[in-house]
Design a protein around this motif. Structure first.
Motif, mmCIF file in Angstrom:
data_model
loop_
_atom_site.group_PDB
_atom_site.id
_atom_site.type_symbol
_atom_site.label_atom_id
_atom_site.label_comp_id
_atom_site.label_asym_id
_atom_site.label_seq_id
_atom_site.Cartn_x
_atom_site.Cartn_y
_atom_site.Cartn_z
ATOM 1 N N HIS A 103 0.812 -1.226 0.000
ATOM 2 C CA HIS A 103 0.000 0.000 0.000
ATOM 3 C C HIS A 103 0.837 1.264 0.000
ATOM 4 C CE1 HIS A 103 0.461 0.046 4.412
ATOM 5 N NE2 HIS A 103 0.207 1.331 4.298
ATOM 6 N N GLN A 104 2.089 1.209 0.477
ATOM 7 C CA GLN A 104 3.028 2.299 0.237
ATOM 8 C C GLN A 104 4.435 1.814 0.501
ATOM 9 O OE1 GLN A 104 0.856 5.235 2.972
ATOM 10 N NE2 GLN A 104 2.979 5.733 3.446
ATOM 11 N N GLY A 105 5.417 2.714 0.385
ATOM 12 C CA GLY A 105 6.814 2.299 0.477
ATOM 13 C C GLY A 105 7.169 1.639 1.797
ATOM 14 N N ARG A 106 6.677 2.215 2.902
ATOM 15 C CA ARG A 106 7.058 1.674 4.205
ATOM 16 C C ARG A 106 6.499 0.273 4.445
ATOM 17 N NH1 ARG A 106 4.731 6.683 7.337
ATOM 18 N NH2 ARG A 106 5.228 7.521 5.289
ATOM 19 N N ALA A 107 5.420 -0.076 3.751
ATOM 20 C CA ALA A 107 4.876 -1.435 3.882
ATOM 21 C C ALA A 107 5.829 -2.432 3.217
ATOM 22 C CB ALA A 107 3.486 -1.501 3.250
ATOM 23 N N THR A 131 11.629 6.357 7.321
ATOM 24 C CA THR A 131 10.800 5.151 7.482
ATOM 25 C C THR A 131 11.640 3.890 7.298
ATOM 26 O OG1 THR A 131 10.163 5.069 5.150
ATOM 27 C CG2 THR A 131 8.722 6.322 6.620
ATOM 28 N N THR A 132 12.682 3.984 6.460
ATOM 29 C CA THR A 132 13.565 2.832 6.247
ATOM 30 C C THR A 132 14.335 2.562 7.538
ATOM 31 O OG1 THR A 132 13.901 3.841 4.080
ATOM 32 C CG2 THR A 132 15.112 1.821 4.537
ATOM 33 N N ARG A 133 14.914 3.612 8.084
ATOM 34 C CA ARG A 133 15.624 3.487 9.359
ATOM 35 C C ARG A 133 14.683 2.926 10.431
ATOM 36 N NH1 ARG A 133 19.943 5.235 12.261
ATOM 37 N NH2 ARG A 133 20.912 6.108 10.398
ATOM 38 N N ASN A 190 18.966 10.513 -3.112
ATOM 39 C CA ASN A 190 19.158 10.448 -1.677
ATOM 40 C C ASN A 190 18.268 11.490 -0.997
ATOM 41 O OD1 ASN A 190 20.191 10.465 0.931
ATOM 42 N ND2 ASN A 190 22.264 10.041 0.242
ATOM 43 N N ASN A 191 17.086 11.072 -0.574
ATOM 44 C CA ASN A 191 16.075 12.001 -0.057
ATOM 45 C C ASN A 191 16.569 12.763 1.170
ATOM 46 O OD1 ASN A 191 13.788 13.358 0.773
ATOM 47 N ND2 ASN A 191 12.520 11.564 1.048
ATOM 48 N N SER A 192 16.979 12.031 2.206
ATOM 49 C CA SER A 192 17.397 12.699 3.439
ATOM 50 C C SER A 192 18.686 13.482 3.239
ATOM 51 C CB SER A 192 17.574 11.686 4.565
ATOM 52 O OG SER A 192 16.405 10.913 4.681
ATOM 53 N N MET A 219 17.738 -1.590 -3.770
ATOM 54 C CA MET A 219 17.652 -0.160 -4.041
ATOM 55 C C MET A 219 16.371 0.396 -3.424
ATOM 56 S SD MET A 219 17.953 1.691 -7.776
ATOM 57 C CE MET A 219 19.736 1.551 -7.903
ATOM 58 N N ASP A 220 16.485 1.533 -2.730
ATOM 59 C CA ASP A 220 15.300 2.292 -2.334
ATOM 60 C C ASP A 220 15.061 3.212 -3.528
ATOM 61 O OD1 ASP A 220 13.515 4.196 -1.415
ATOM 62 O OD2 ASP A 220 14.311 4.221 0.621
ATOM 63 N N ALA A 221 14.083 2.815 -4.363
ATOM 64 C CA ALA A 221 13.978 3.354 -5.730
ATOM 65 C C ALA A 221 12.957 4.475 -5.884
ATOM 66 C CB ALA A 221 13.636 2.207 -6.683
ATOM 67 N N CYS A 222 12.502 5.089 -4.775
ATOM 68 C CA CYS A 222 11.386 6.050 -4.825
ATOM 69 C C CYS A 222 11.517 7.099 -5.930
ATOM 70 C CB CYS A 222 11.257 6.769 -3.491
ATOM 71 S SG CYS A 222 10.884 5.637 -2.158
ATOM 72 N N ARG A 223 12.735 7.619 -6.145
ATOM 73 C CA ARG A 223 12.914 8.670 -7.164
ATOM 74 C C ARG A 223 13.888 8.208 -8.240
ATOM 75 N NH1 ARG A 223 12.294 10.672 -2.230
ATOM 76 N NH2 ARG A 223 10.479 11.996 -1.871
ATOM 77 N N PHE A 224 13.674 6.986 -8.713
ATOM 78 C CA PHE A 224 14.589 6.388 -9.701
ATOM 79 C C PHE A 224 14.619 7.170 -11.006
ATOM 80 C CE2 PHE A 224 11.948 4.478 -13.017
ATOM 81 C CZ PHE A 224 10.685 4.549 -12.450
ATOM 82 N N MET A 259 9.830 0.433 -3.187
ATOM 83 C CA MET A 259 9.387 1.606 -3.946
ATOM 84 C C MET A 259 8.144 2.217 -3.303
ATOM 85 S SD MET A 259 9.625 3.408 -6.882
ATOM 86 C CE MET A 259 8.517 4.599 -7.675
ATOM 87 N N SER A 260 8.163 3.547 -3.179
ATOM 88 C CA SER A 260 6.950 4.276 -2.828
ATOM 89 C C SER A 260 6.421 4.877 -4.113
ATOM 90 C CB SER A 260 7.275 5.380 -1.821
ATOM 91 O OG SER A 260 6.166 6.255 -1.717
ATOM 92 N N ALA A 261 5.286 4.382 -4.577
ATOM 93 C CA ALA A 261 4.701 4.885 -5.831
ATOM 94 C C ALA A 261 4.180 6.310 -5.671
ATOM 95 C CB ALA A 261 3.583 3.947 -6.288
ATOM 96 N N LYS A 262 4.139 6.798 -4.418
ATOM 97 C CA LYS A 262 3.698 8.165 -4.142
ATOM 98 C C LYS A 262 4.716 9.194 -4.626
ATOM 99 C CE LYS A 262 1.674 8.654 -0.086
ATOM 100 N NZ LYS A 262 1.398 8.539 1.380
ATOM 101 N N LYS A 263 5.888 8.752 -5.022
ATOM 102 C CA LYS A 263 6.917 9.655 -5.563
ATOM 103 C C LYS A 263 6.924 9.461 -7.085
ATOM 104 C CE LYS A 263 7.641 9.622 -1.088
ATOM 105 N NZ LYS A 263 8.605 8.771 -0.471
ATOM 106 N N ASP A 264 7.915 8.687 -7.593
ATOM 107 C CA ASP A 264 8.068 8.584 -9.042
ATOM 108 C C ASP A 264 7.147 7.575 -9.731
ATOM 109 O OD1 ASP A 264 9.781 10.669 -9.355
ATOM 110 O OD2 ASP A 264 11.569 9.486 -9.823
HETATM 111 C C1 LIG Z 1 8.763 8.313 0.910
HETATM 112 C C2 LIG Z 1 9.939 7.452 1.031
HETATM 113 C C3 LIG Z 1 9.847 6.176 1.617
HETATM 114 C C4 LIG Z 1 8.584 5.656 2.268
HETATM 115 O O1 LIG Z 1 7.503 5.609 1.404
HETATM 116 P P1 LIG Z 1 5.981 5.837 1.888
HETATM 117 O O2 LIG Z 1 5.199 5.565 0.658
HETATM 118 O O3 LIG Z 1 5.870 7.226 2.392
HETATM 119 O O4 LIG Z 1 5.715 4.834 2.958
HETATM 120 C C5 LIG Z 1 10.997 5.404 1.645
HETATM 121 N N1 LIG Z 1 12.160 5.845 1.150
HETATM 122 C C6 LIG Z 1 12.291 7.062 0.581
HETATM 123 C C7 LIG Z 1 13.600 7.499 0.022
HETATM 124 C C8 LIG Z 1 11.187 7.903 0.505
HETATM 125 O O5 LIG Z 1 11.319 9.114 -0.050
#
Ligand SMILES: *Cc1c(COP(=O)(O)O)cnc(C)c1O
Length: 462
Positions: A103-107, A131-133, A190-192, A219-224, A259-264
């Motif tokens: 349902h989202q990336g953290r899941a 959320t990864t940490r 690298n988001n953070s 890979m944490d691929a949110c913004r691949f 992957m969090s589809a809420k980003k890319d």
């Molecule tokens: C947003 C984000 C997540 C977590 O995704 P959610 O959909 O908010 O749970 C994990 N890693 C990175 C780099 C993010 O930007």
């Protein structure tokens, strides 16, 4: 060629079909609203915000084809047509054998680390997102950041400030031993670390270290896609490749991804977990059934899967990515020209004000970044987020321990605001910067025991 070479203006590569009015408030009203919200922008109702730059997560505008996909979504419990469409698109981009919707990336993170994490385990990453940490630590494991030195200095200009520190990664592996490290992670962008990109060379080097020690790389691929575009424009040898080809190469070096589809993926909710290992995939699916849902929908509706599939096609369009990266850069460049201190160079999804240089007269324990956050709302109805002493500062034995960076993040939702909205933001930031000496420090009047930034309340220091 995506535009004629004699034209310099980068325009929004879409026209607007549906509009949502935004509400104007006056300074008097905002003063009252902010006071009632305890000077915490998370506690302001969205309706009272004019330009909302709180996050780029789940705030994208969907295309007409994505909206059409919502109607076309197949809501069958098992094996729906929409699952297959999403599966095929993700498989084309990532090459992964197993694709598991969540349902989202953290899941996705929760499922992965419930299986590979645990007491005594150690997970290195260039920089863990919060959320990864949290998911690594919740499993009992230790999360270690191995960010390269350039990435730690806001004023340093470099192409790939999100890179993994390869030597540090190897040190961590040798220190803890391969038995304790279930996998290595690399977060793109690298988001953070300020939305800064990771180079292909760095992904390749990280892979080589993992191969040397026999470790899987995820890979944490949110913004691949944003990362792929930075590689295209900044790394030698990639200028003539398409964003899809670059993304495919990035994913060819990893064994799995979250992957969090809420980003890319340009949707308002959704995510996925993908990997090549059959055995791990089986365990993940078994856990998914308990916590998310059947493996072909994983906590989402069929229509959400349809919108993700369409969003993943659109995100890799070159004129979209050019507009995305250039428009974020536009905001950063203008602020820099006006003498406003920002984290340089501009990242992919956000601009970060450097509060230490913005408000040198306010010590970190009086939350200078929070004070700027409040001023942007008071002066222009703009909502942003503090990433500094409120979020990461702590008190030990009565002594305040400040984080290295004191930032204010202006995150840009995808396809939502036009250039004139951004020009308005620039004007308001300038206005706040011009009157920076009037800004006051703040103190906490309430804080929760964990993740205090979401619910904290403040007052100004006299
Ligand atoms: C947003 C984000 C997540 C977590 O995704 P959610 O959909 O908010 O749970 C994990 N890693 C990175 C780099 C993010 O930007």
């Amino acid at each position: 060629m995506i535009r004629d070479s004699y034209i310099k203006t980068v325009i929004e590569p879409f026209k607007i079909k549906t509009v949502e009015p935004i509400k104007f408030t006056n300074a008097e009203e905002r003063k009252r609203i902010l006071h009632e919200a305890g000077y915490n922008t998370f506690l302001i109702d969205a309706e009272n915000v004019l330009i909302d730059l709180l996050t780029d997560s789940g705030t994208s505008a969907m295309s007409s084809k994505q909206w059409a996909g919502l109607l076309d979504g197949d809501e069958s419990y098992a094996g729906s047509k929409s699952y297959h469409r999403m599966h095929d698109v993700v498989s084309k981009i990532t090459g992964m054998k197993h694709i598991i919707p969540t349902h989202q990336g953290r899941a996705a993170e929760k499922i992965l680390f419930s299986i590979v994490g645990g007491e005594g385990k150690v997970v290195p990453n260039n920089t863990h997102f919060d959320t990864t940490r949290a998911n690594v630590e919740f499993s009992g494991a230790l999360a270690i950041d191995c960010l390269n030195e350039q990435g730690k200095h806001p004023e340093v200009i470099a192409d790939f400030k999100g890179n993994m520190d390869i030597a540090r990664l190897e040190e961590v592996i040798q220190q803890y031993g391969t038995d304790r490290i279930p996998l290595v992670m690399i977060t793109v962008t690298n988001n953070s670390g300020g939305g800064q990109p990771v180079s292909m060379e760095n992904i390749r080097q990280t892979r080589a270290v993992c191969d040397k020690y026999g470790l899987p790389l995820f890979m944490d691929a949110c913004r691949f896609a944003e990362n792929a575009y930075f590689i295209k424009t900044r790394e030698q040898g990639y200028a003539d490749k398409t964003p899809l080809e670059i993304a495919q190469e990035m994913f060819s070096y990893v064994d799995g991804l979250t992957m969090s589809a809420k980003k890319d993926a340009l949707v308002n909710i959704g995510g996925f977990l993908a990997m090549n290992d059959d055995d791990l995939a089986l365990q993940c699916r078994n856990l998914l059934i308990v916590t998310e849902g059947f493996p072909t929908y994983g906590g989402l509706a069929g229509r959400d899967l349809e919108a993700i599939a369409q969003g993943l096609e659109e995100i890799l369009e070159e004129d979209y990515l050019q507009y995305r990266i250039k428009s974020t850069e536009y905001l950063g460049r203008k602020l820099d020209e006006l003498g406003v201190p920002i984290l340089m160079p501009p990242g992919g999804h956000a601009i970060y004000l450097d509060a230490k240089r913005f408000l040198p007269h306010i010590p970190q324990e009086q939350f200078p970044a929070q004070s700027i956050t409040c001023a942007l709302y008071l002066d222009g109805g703009i909502r942003v987020v503090e990433i500094g002493s409120v979020m990461f500062g702590r008190t030990e034995n009565g002594k305040f321990i400040a984080p290295d960076l004191e930032l204010v993040r202006l995150a840009i939702p995808r396809r939502v605001y036009t250039q004139s909205h951004i020009d308005y933001v620039i004007e308001v930031v300038k206005h706040v910067h011009d009157r920076r000496e009037e800004l006051k420090g703040m103190r906490l009047t309430y804080e929760a025991p964990m993740l205090r930034h979401f619910t904290a309340r403040f007052a100004y220091v006299d």
